[in-house]
Each structure stands twice: as C-alpha cells, then as structure tokens.
Write an enzyme that holds these catalytic residues in place. Structure first.
Site, PDB file in Angstrom:
ATOM      1  N   HIS A  86       0.820  -1.216   0.000  1.00 52.11           N
ATOM      2  CA  HIS A  86       0.000   0.000   0.000  1.00 52.11           C
ATOM      3  C   HIS A  86       0.853   1.266   0.000  1.00 52.11           C
ATOM      4  CE1 HIS A  86       0.111   0.978   4.401  1.00 52.11           C
ATOM      5  NE2 HIS A  86       0.210  -0.321   4.563  1.00 52.11           N
ATOM      6  N   ASP A 204       5.873   2.282   6.464  1.00 50.22           N
ATOM      7  CA  ASP A 204       4.658   1.478   6.328  1.00 50.22           C
ATOM      8  C   ASP A 204       3.763   2.234   5.351  1.00 50.22           C
ATOM      9  OD1 ASP A 204       2.327   0.026   6.623  1.00 50.22           O
ATOM     10  OD2 ASP A 204       1.874   0.806   8.606  1.00 50.22           O
ATOM     11  N   GLU A 236      -5.231   1.560   2.425  1.00 46.08           N
ATOM     12  CA  GLU A 236      -5.128   0.385   3.299  1.00 46.08           C
ATOM     13  C   GLU A 236      -5.291   0.808   4.748  1.00 46.08           C
ATOM     14  OE1 GLU A 236      -3.048  -2.678   5.787  1.00 46.08           O
ATOM     15  OE2 GLU A 236      -2.770  -0.531   5.681  1.00 46.08           O
ATOM     16  N   GLU A 237      -4.867   2.036   5.065  1.00 44.55           N
ATOM     17  CA  GLU A 237      -4.823   2.482   6.460  1.00 44.55           C
ATOM     18  C   GLU A 237      -6.187   2.912   7.012  1.00 44.55           C
ATOM     19  OE1 GLU A 237      -2.452   1.983   8.338  1.00 44.55           O
ATOM     20  OE2 GLU A 237      -0.550   2.120   7.287  1.00 44.55           O
ATOM     21  N   ASP A 261       3.815  -6.098   3.393  1.00 42.92           N
ATOM     22  CA  ASP A 261       3.473  -5.057   4.372  1.00 42.92           C
ATOM     23  C   ASP A 261       4.326  -5.254   5.619  1.00 42.92           C
ATOM     24  OD1 ASP A 261       2.248  -2.958   5.652  1.00 42.92           O
ATOM     25  OD2 ASP A 261       0.208  -3.645   5.270  1.00 42.92           O
ATOM     26  N   HIS A 345       3.565   3.292  12.842  1.00 45.21           N
ATOM     27  CA  HIS A 345       2.593   4.394  12.961  1.00 45.21           C
ATOM     28  C   HIS A 345       3.106   5.550  13.814  1.00 45.21           C
ATOM     29  CE1 HIS A 345      -1.169   2.207  11.261  1.00 45.21           C
ATOM     30  NE2 HIS A 345      -0.059   1.934  10.609  1.00 45.21           N
TER      31      HIS A 345
HETATM   32 ZN    ZN Z   1       0.883  -1.217   6.422  1.00 48.60          ZN
END
Ligand code: ZN
Length: 379
Positions: A86, A204, A236-237, A261, A345
C-alpha cells in the site's frame, strides 16, 4: 645545529560512504505526500520507480499505481500474480479553524497520538480534484503546556481533541489560505542510522513498494513465465478494508496474490513473541488468511536461496492487503511477506535495508519458479 622541522603529512580526505541504493529508493518513495484518499503524489512516485522495470504502468480508477511486467508464456490464457504494497500513509485532516487561527484536526488512519505533540507538520491545501496541491504551509502541533495541566491531565495522554496545529497565521489569513478538509502530514525527513538502517514516515508501507521495485528489477534479468502485476495500492490504512487491494484483485484477476506489508520489529518494550528481529530477514506469514501452498513455496524458496527469513504465525486477520485479496472474486490464494519495522505508525518507523533487499529477492525467485506450483487442496 637546529633540528629539521618534522612535517606532518596532510590527512587523507575522509571518504564519504556510498549512499545505500535501497535506502535512497525508500527515501524517494517515503518523502512524497499521500495520506489515505489523497495518495496522488505518492502513487505517481511509485509509478515512476516501477516504470523503470515494467512493460506498462498506469494509475487505475481509484488511484493505485499498477505496473505490469509480462512473462514469457504464450497464448491468451495467461497466469498472473498480483503483488500489493500500500502506498497510502497515515495523516491528518483539518476539521475546524479556530478564532485564533489554530487548526483542529482528526486522524486519517491510526496515529500513535502520544507522538503527535511537538511535531512539525506540513499543511497541504487540497485542490477541487481532491489532490494535495504543491502549495504547503509549515506548522507545528501544540497543546496545553505541563504548567497549566491538572495532575490528572499530566498523568494521561493528551487526547487528540486537545491538540491543534499552529501555522502562525491569524484566523482571517488562515481561513483565506486553508479550508476545512485540507490535509496535513508529519514533516519528518528520513534519518540514516548505522548499519544501513533508516527511520522516517511512511515506511509502512512504501518500504514495501521498494520491495516490489526490486523484485521487478531482478525479474528483468531472468526468464519468468507468469505475468507480474505490481500494484502500489491506495487506502489500506482506513481500517474498514483495503480498497486498492480489493479493486486491483478484481481488475487483474490473479491466480495468486501476495501482499507485502511491514510487521513489528523487536524493540525494548515490546514482547518478544509479538515481534521479529530487525535485520534478520522478512517474515513469511502463515495462518487462515494465507494459502498453505503459497506459504510453503515461499518458505522453500527462502531456504533454497539461503535468504534469511522468519516465520510469522497469524491466527486471525492479518490486517493487510492479503485479507481483501483472499476473498475477492471466487477467492485468490494469498501470501504475505513482511519486512520488520520498528515504531510502526510513528514518524520514525525504522527499517533495515537488508530486509528490503531480501524480500525483493525472495519474491523475484518465487515468481521465477511458479511454473510447477500446485494450488489445489491436498492431503
Ligand atoms: Zn501497512
């Protein structure tokens, strides 16, 4: 007699270390803007990198970057593999402009709110086409200082509602230049750490877009019969599904789909059984979300090629593009390959270049050997 003066030879000029090629690719991919729903610039950057090794590239209807590298099989019935990483990142969305010119915001995707306080951000006005414009304003995330906090407040995490972005503008100017619905991203240049490791935003999952670029680069030098679709997927998030993975599975109709991922890397405060060693190779996930034949072949390929890897058992949903790939169409055998990342994150997501390289090599070799894979269920 006076002694002749000793001359000290001039010091040799310090050699600048060669920049790591993988990390430079990761830097180009991660420094672009692209929170979920606003990925345009990030998708264009991904498309440009994938295009270097693909036969065709395009941006699809929902904004994912799709690259096709054709295999050497003949005939109209072509075998296809989908790779999905992603391209969206977590970000912030402006929800209100306060009388003092301060911007209230909410999150796009799940930030670790503890790390937002004191961050530098860019506020990006969004065009009427829904794209972050080139124009951007610097800002910082402020909150009530400890001096004004009650005991209870200073003992707890400052909630998102109490944070705001200060762009230095009065309310009138802020309202002229910024509107509710504009986005903000953390201003975090990639930091090179020792041992070819790097920290930054959007690792990410754009470090895994780099994995796809590398896999295509390897495949350019060998014969492979399956067609390879490498897709930098959008949204995706969001948390409600993996939109780009779902739509590209319908679009490509692949025989196998593999998500790439990040997984959680080891760090002092995390439980050992929940994390994987950084720099010791990507994980190959197994569990109900993944097809056993794909998992087995990935493991076998890693063993045969002496590529370091780690086994990641996932009992339920993987929380990745693999979920949507698996249950799209009439069902697609799915796999998941994950380079470990620290501090997921946050603006300092940390990767090891070696894990990115190994994941790229693993996928390329897996694809090269797909001719005899058996996907039927068997005893
Ligand atoms: Zn991810």
């Amino acid at each position: 007699m006076p002694q002749p003066k000793k001359t000290i030879p001039p010091a040799a000029p310090e050699k600048k270390p060669e920049p790591n090629k993988t990390l430079e690719l990761v830097r180009r991919l991660t420094q672009t803007v692209g929170p979920s729903g606003y990925e345009h610039h990030a998708a264009l950057a991904a498309q440009a990198e994938l295009a270097k090794h693909a036969d065709e590239v395009r941006i699809d209807k929902v904004g994912s970057a799709v690259a096709l590298k054709r295999g050497c099989q003949k005939g109209p019935l072509r075998k296809k593999i989908l790779l999905a990483a992603h391209v969206d990142e977590i970000g912030l969305l402006v929800t209100r402009i306060e009388p003092g010119g301060f911007l209230r915001f909410t999150e796009i995707g799940g930030f670790d709110t503890r790390v937002l306080l004191g961050q530098e951000v860019w506020v990006h006005p969004v065009s009427r086409h829904g794209v972050a414009t080139e124009l951007k304003y610097p800002g910082i995330i402020g909150a009530k200082p400890p001096h004004f906090q009650s005991r209870e407040e200073s003992d707890s995490v400052i909630p998102l509602e109490d944070l705001y972005i200060d762009v230095g503008m009065d309310a009138g100017t802020a309202r002229q230049r910024i509107t509710v619905g504009d986005i903000a991203t953390i201003r975090a240049p990639m930091v090179l750490l020792k041992n070819d490791r790097a920290a930054g935003k959007a690792m990410d999952d754009r470090a895994c877009v780099a994995v796809m670029v590398q896999a295509l680069e390897h495949l350019r030098k060998v014969n492979h019969s399956w067609d390879v679709y490498a897709v930098a997927t959008v949204q995706e998030e969001e948390g409600w599904g993996c939109l780009g993975a779902l739509t590209s599975t319908y679009n490509v109709r692949p025989d196998i789909g593999i998500a790439i991922d990040g997984t959680h890397a080891d760090m002092p405060v995390a439980a050992e059984h929940e994390t994987f060693a950084l720099g010791k190779g990507p994980t190959i996930a197994m569990g109900p979300n993944l097809h056993p034949a794909v998992v087995e072949r990935l493991k076998q390929t890693a063993r045969d090629q002496e590529i370091p890897w780690q086994l990641e058992p996932v009992a339920g949903v993987t929380g990745t593009d693999a979920m949507d790939i698996q249950v799209a169409l009439e069902g697609v055998p799915a796999g998941l390959v994950s380079p470990p990342m620290r501090y997921m994150h946050t603006p300092v997501e940390t990767i090891a270049a070696a894990d990115i390289d190994r994941a790229g090599r693993l996928l390329a070799r897996f694809i090269q050997d797909l001719d005899d894979i058996k996907l039927e269920w068997q005893d």
